[in-house]
Design an enzyme around this catalytic site. Sequence first.
Site, PDB file in Angstrom:
ATOM      1  N   THR A 207       0.848  -1.195   0.000  1.00 39.76           N
ATOM      2  CA  THR A 207       0.000   0.000   0.000  1.00 39.76           C
ATOM      3  C   THR A 207       0.877   1.237   0.000  1.00 39.76           C
ATOM      4  OG1 THR A 207      -1.751  -1.066   1.236  1.00 39.76           O
ATOM      5  CG2 THR A 207      -1.608   1.327   1.453  1.00 39.76           C
TER       6      THR A 207
ATOM      7  N   ARG B 290     -15.034  -6.199   2.516  1.00 35.11           N
ATOM      8  CA  ARG B 290     -14.103  -5.818   3.579  1.00 35.11           C
ATOM      9  C   ARG B 290     -13.391  -4.501   3.233  1.00 35.11           C
ATOM     10  NH1 ARG B 290      -8.327  -4.640   3.888  1.00 35.11           N
ATOM     11  NH2 ARG B 290      -7.608  -5.186   5.961  1.00 35.11           N
TER      12      ARG B 290
ATOM     13  N   GLY C 213     -10.261  -1.981   4.757  1.00 38.32           N
ATOM     14  CA  GLY C 213      -9.166  -1.894   5.727  1.00 38.32           C
ATOM     15  C   GLY C 213      -8.998  -0.474   6.236  1.00 38.32           C
ATOM     16  N   ASP C 214      -7.801  -0.175   6.690  1.00 42.43           N
ATOM     17  CA  ASP C 214      -7.524   1.134   7.280  1.00 42.43           C
ATOM     18  C   ASP C 214      -7.285   2.234   6.248  1.00 42.43           C
ATOM     19  OD1 ASP C 214      -5.147  -0.317   6.540  1.00 42.43           O
ATOM     20  OD2 ASP C 214      -3.990   1.294   7.463  1.00 42.43           O
TER      21      ASP C 214
ATOM     22  N   THR D 266       0.767   1.287   6.567  1.00 42.07           N
ATOM     23  CA  THR D 266       0.609   0.141   5.675  1.00 42.07           C
ATOM     24  C   THR D 266       0.623  -1.113   6.548  1.00 42.07           C
ATOM     25  OG1 THR D 266       1.555  -1.066   3.793  1.00 42.07           O
ATOM     26  CG2 THR D 266       3.107   0.035   5.248  1.00 42.07           C
ATOM     27  N   GLY D 267      -0.029  -2.154   6.071  1.00 40.94           N
ATOM     28  CA  GLY D 267      -0.056  -3.392   6.851  1.00 40.94           C
ATOM     29  C   GLY D 267      -1.474  -3.821   7.158  1.00 40.94           C
TER      30      GLY D 267
ATOM     31  N   GLY E 299      -4.803  -3.789   8.127  1.00 39.52           N
ATOM     32  CA  GLY E 299      -5.673  -2.656   8.409  1.00 39.52           C
ATOM     33  C   GLY E 299      -6.527  -2.801   9.650  1.00 39.52           C
TER      34      GLY E 299
HETATM   35  N1  ASP Z   1      -3.499  -1.577   4.910  1.00 38.75           N
HETATM   36  C1  ASP Z   1      -4.073  -2.307   3.822  1.00 38.75           C
HETATM   37  C2  ASP Z   1      -5.372  -2.901   4.260  1.00 38.75           C
HETATM   38  O1  ASP Z   1      -5.471  -3.407   5.362  1.00 38.75           O
HETATM   39  C3  ASP Z   1      -3.232  -3.421   3.323  1.00 38.75           C
HETATM   40  C4  ASP Z   1      -1.818  -3.106   2.991  1.00 38.75           C
HETATM   41  O2  ASP Z   1      -1.190  -2.205   3.547  1.00 38.75           O
HETATM   42  O3  ASP Z   1      -1.327  -3.810   2.123  1.00 38.75           O
HETATM   43  O4  ASP Z   1      -6.276  -2.936   3.460  1.00 38.75           O
END
Ligand code: ASP
Length: 332
Positions: A192, A220, A222-223, A243-244, A246
């Site tokens: 991301t 769904r 995410g963040d 990132t990560g 969410g």
């Molecule tokens: N943060 C993103 C999510 O949870 C995923 C990602 O960072 O790859 O949708």
Amino acid sequence: MHRRKFLKNSSLGSAGLLGAATLAGCGGKTGPEAGAAPMLAASPGPVALCTWDFGNATEKAWSVLNAGGSALDAVEAGVKVEEANADNQTVGLGGRPDRDGHVTLDACIMDPAGNCGSVMGLEGFLHPVSVARKVMEETPHVILIGEGAAAFALEAGFEKQELLTEASRREWEEWKKTSDYQPVINIENHDTIGMLCMDEAGDLSGACTTSGLAYKMRGRVGDSPVIGAGLYVDNEVGGATATGLGEEVIRTVGSFLIVELMRQGMSPQEACEEGVRRIMAKNQGRTDFQIGFIALNKQGQTGAFCIHPGFSYRLYNGEGHRNIPSETFLKS
Ligand code: ASP
């Protein structure tokens, strides 16, 4: 009065106050330790930084800033580079689909006046960040989702296109054979892009865009498009983005938390570390997910912190253009 004009006028008012109160030059102290006499100095901008090693994206943002462009234009132009990059399988074109095979995109953007726009679960449009900006600038709303967001994008003149590439479709077909329909939660597949920029005038903006967790349940979110979680910018203080995984970022309203910690006097680095520590405190013993934060303060200082090794951020400022490996909570 048009909302944008009204906010622009009121932001001009507060920018004047800000200049007198907090501009201290790069490396200046903030918060309780700051010296009593505020000094006026040139803005430490321009600065551009983003999650991961996206050199082309920061290069693009920098070219906008360097030509005297606004931080808002810079973050949009910067993250669009990754939205159009078919090799990045967690953003825009070529993003991994949800478990039913649909590429659904999430993005948001924030400007120096605190305006924000977001789209969630947008399908069939290459640049969700630009649609989010239109939501911000041309509607009375902050968030549009799914079909409504797509109808708005069409109306606003964006072209519909297929975003599922052959490579991502093939991977998804393979995944279906063994997956039991579980989303992929791991520590690697998080590319991301979250970007923060400061322009020459010292104003801050941010953007964040993603195709989300690979093979997520349909619907769904995410963040990344959630203001305060995946991105937050306060032009008086600084900005942060994530990132990560969410779900865990949302649970601590991570980016807002980091900006508020900076407001209380923490450096961007200290604030990112505390953000990750809060998440780990709720996940004791769990090591199966990755989260990385980056932050920028009004003095042009930056920081990053993540759970696992492997995260880095791209920074372009007066000192040049480089990839900076992040400090980590867990050591390898
Ligand atoms: N943060 C993103 C999510 O949870 C995923 C990602 O960072 O790859 O949708």
